[in-house]
Enzyme design. Structure first.
Site, short mmCIF file in Angstrom:
data_model
loop_
_atom_site.label_atom_id
_atom_site.label_comp_id
_atom_site.label_asym_id
_atom_site.label_seq_id
_atom_site.Cartn_x
_atom_site.Cartn_y
_atom_site.Cartn_z
N ALA A 337 0.77 -1.13 -0.10
CA ALA A 337 -0.10 0.16 0.02
C ALA A 337 0.93 1.35 -0.01
O ALA A 337 1.80 1.26 0.77
CB ALA A 337 -0.86 0.07 1.19
N CYS A 338 0.48 2.10 -0.82
CA CYS A 338 0.93 3.61 -0.70
C CYS A 338 2.71 3.19 -1.02
O CYS A 338 3.15 2.79 -2.32
CB CYS A 338 1.05 4.24 0.55
SG CYS A 338 1.34 6.06 0.50
N SER A 339 3.44 3.79 -0.28
CA SER A 339 4.89 3.86 -0.60
C SER A 339 5.39 2.27 -0.49
O SER A 339 6.34 1.84 -1.18
CB SER A 339 5.63 4.67 0.29
OG SER A 339 5.65 4.29 1.70
N GLY A 341 3.48 0.12 -1.77
CA GLY A 341 3.19 -0.51 -3.09
C GLY A 341 4.44 -0.23 -4.09
O GLY A 341 4.61 -1.29 -4.96
N MET A 365 -2.47 -1.19 -3.41
CA MET A 365 -3.49 -0.11 -2.71
C MET A 365 -3.05 1.39 -2.91
O MET A 365 -1.67 1.43 -2.43
CB MET A 365 -3.82 -0.58 -1.30
CG MET A 365 -4.54 -1.82 -0.97
SD MET A 365 -4.76 -2.03 0.83
CE MET A 365 -5.64 -3.83 0.76
#
Length: 600
Positions: A337-339, A341, A365
């Site tokens: 998720a986010c960084s 990811g 995500m």
């Protein structure tokens, strides 16, 4: 529909303005007549157009990794000042129109009012009291004219977005709700016999001394990690210098053979996936019969300044090996998720390049990989701002989590700054006890090397240029990654715009299921079933443009979690009897979840 129409009109106005500028080179007088005529046309329905322009919730803002510096603000203000000098007739026109608006407001003929999403003016006094109603309407008239001016003046696209963001900071700061004239504050003073003022001053002093001068968003005494947050049973089964690997206790008689391996963002702590029992993605996955492992990052200090992306990838590969040994699986399903990811995609690309089949499928995500510097996600990613941000963390050794938190807050100042200014200082209330905000304020640091690499990505866009990024001398080329991809983005995400998330999925070769949730950045992750307001979009096709995807997408009521459940279960192998114990002889359980690194 009105907002879409207004944006269309805005684009047409911009196109006409550019055409007039071209005409000005040939016939100055004709261009001047066109400008006057355009101003008259706009003025006929300017209130409706300008109201649609002001969409603070979706206003483009600075990227938290890059930040925003005083020089960025002053440069943008200088650009705006030059446009005032270059096009004085537009400034005079808007001033004249604002004067006309003010007259209509004072005569009681104005219908200006806040949007339904604007909660600042919920107190009925703003509508029932003639003085307050006019005060509010004059404020909106001023905002409307400012933002309409940015649409008319002929900025470059990036300049216009930066100007709108800076103007939003100014206009929101000067909102009438932020002063002691706020009727809610006055009522509170009388109700408490003045004690609210005293308590507000105490809160202000406390925040100045202990919260970096920012209004506190949450009552931190109301929560404790491991007690009423991050309480799903599990244990640390592997630890290295960079991360702890937590295995969670199965809650179903049978489990799928292939485990889920979760990679959280480095800029936040992992328990966003295990916030509370009713909001726990980890508990939800366990209820599906999935064996869940999550990485808990160490909170780096100055001595870890040289940790880069390669450091994290090597640590993750070791954790995957431990996961496979514990479960007996040949590979894992990865979620980032986010960084996290970005890190997950790099990991998968590295394993693909090294011919290591350790990942079966990938879930991303709210993750942006194609970092087009012209997009909203990098609004202030100028060459100078990137160099300044890199130099700052290099001198400090780490990028402090509180600095990241400030940037996040100023991306949505109405919700994350001025809302608490009013609550804490004007009304004298303590900050609320809200679990999501506690997690958001439980900040982590980024090592200087990793921060610098993230910044380099905005300049180099390495995933868009195969082979530019290398891990352990292996070139990363996501077009060679053929595993299935499940990507989730938030329709109202102000940090990782959904269009940028969609564009990032085109980098992969494998089949992609792209899901668009109706939520924002954090609430896209925290999307448990049962919320009647939740919905999401799916599409069996995967065109090159996000807008094309959206036009033919299907809308579904409910949480995307349930959709993901059907997707992940068929990719999780056969079902086995659930293990009675956590860990293995080689990787025995040590500290109970949520582990020790989360408390650093």
């Amino acid at each position: 529909m009105e907002t879409v129409a207004a944006k269309d009109i805005s684009q047409r106005i911009k196109e006409i303005g550019l055409a007039i500028e071209q005409l000005e080179e040939e016939d100055v007088a004709a261009a001047r007549r066109c400008r006057k005529q355009l101003a008259k046309i706009i003025g006929r329905d300017v209130d409706g157009i300008a109201d649609a322009y002001i969409d603070f919730e979706n206003m483009a803002g600075p990227n938290p990794i890059i930040g925003i510096h005083t020089k960025d603000i002053t440069d943008t203000l200088m650009v705006m000042g030059k446009q005032v000098v270059k096009h004085p007739q537009l400034a005079l026109y808007q001033s004249w129109q604002l004067l006309g608006d003010a007259v209509q407001v004072l005569l009681g003929n104005s219908d200006l009012k806040p949007t339904k999403q604007d909660k600042r003016f919920n107190d009925p006094t703003w509508f029932d009291n003639p003085f307050y109603k006019r005060y509010m309407q004059l404020y909106f008239a001023w905002c409307n004219r400012l933002f309409e001016w940015t649409e008319q003046v002929g900025f470059e696209d990036a300049e216009q977005r930066r100007s709108r963001f800076i103007l939003s900071l100014i206009t929101e700061a000067l909102a009438p709700t932020n002063s002691l004239l706020n009727p809610a504050a006055i009522k509170r003073i009388f109700e408490t016999a003045g004690e609210s003022v005293q308590q507000g001053l105490v809160n202000l002093l406390d925040d100045w001394l202990h919260n970096g001068g920012m209004p506190a968003q949450v009552n931190k005494r109301a929560f404790s990690v491991g007690e009423n947050l991050a309480t799903t049973p599990g244990s640390v089964v592997f630890r290295n210098e960079v991360l702890e690997l937590i295995q969670y206790k199965p809650i179903t008689p049978q489990v799928y053979s292939r485990p889920l391996f979760i990679i959280p963002p480095q800029i936040n702590k992992f328990y966003i996936f295990d916030l509370t029992p009713d909001k726990s993605f980890i508990h939800y996955a366990l209820s599906l019969g999935i064996q869940v492992f999550v990485c808990s990052w160490r909170n780096p200090n100055i001595e870890h300044r040289d940790w880069g992306l390669e450091t994290y990838i090597i640590a993750l590969e070791d954790a995957i090996d431990a996961t496979c040994e514990i479960t007996g699986a040949n590979n894992v399903n990865v979620l980032g998720a986010c960084s996290g990811g970005i890190t997950a995609a790099t990991l998968v690309g590295y394993l693909q390049a090294a011919a290591k089949t350790k990942v079966n499928v990938l879930t991303l995500m709210v993750s942006v990989l194609d970092m087009n510097i012209d997009s909203d996600v990098a609004l202030f990613a100028t060459e100078r701002s990137l160099a300044q941000a890199k130099s700052y963390s290099h001198r400090k050794g780490v990028l402090e989590g509180r600095d990241l938190a400030k940037v996040f807050a100023w991306m949505r100042p109405n919700d994350l700054v001025w809302n608490y200014w009013v609550n804490n200082y004007l009304l004298g209330y303590p900050p609320p006890a809200y679990d999501v905000l506690y997690w958001n304020n439980d900040t982590t640091r980024l090592p200087a090397e990793l921060h610098g690499q993230f910044l380099d990505m905005y300049e180099e866009n390495p995933f868009h240029h195969p082979g530019l990024l290398k891990i352990c001398n292996e070139p990363i080329d996501l077009s060679q990654v053929e595993c299935d991809l499940y990507a989730v983005a938030g329709l109202n995400d102000h940090i990782t715009a959904w269009e940028a998330c969609y564009r990032s999925t085109l980098l992969f070769e494998g089949h992609c299921d792209f899901i668009l949730s109706n939520s924002g950045h954090v609430q896209c992750i925290l999307n448990p079933p049962g919320n009647p307001k939740s919905f999401y979009y799916t599409n069996n096709s995967h065109p090159q443009r996000a807008e094309e995807w959206r036009k033919t997408a299907s809308k579904h009521r409910g949480s995307w979690w349930d959709h993901w459940a059907g997707w992940i279960k068929v990719r999780s192998g056969e079902q086995l009897e659930a293990p009675k114990k956590i860990g293995s002889s080689l990787y025995p359980p040590t500290d109970i979840a949520p582990g020790t690194y989360v408390h650093e």
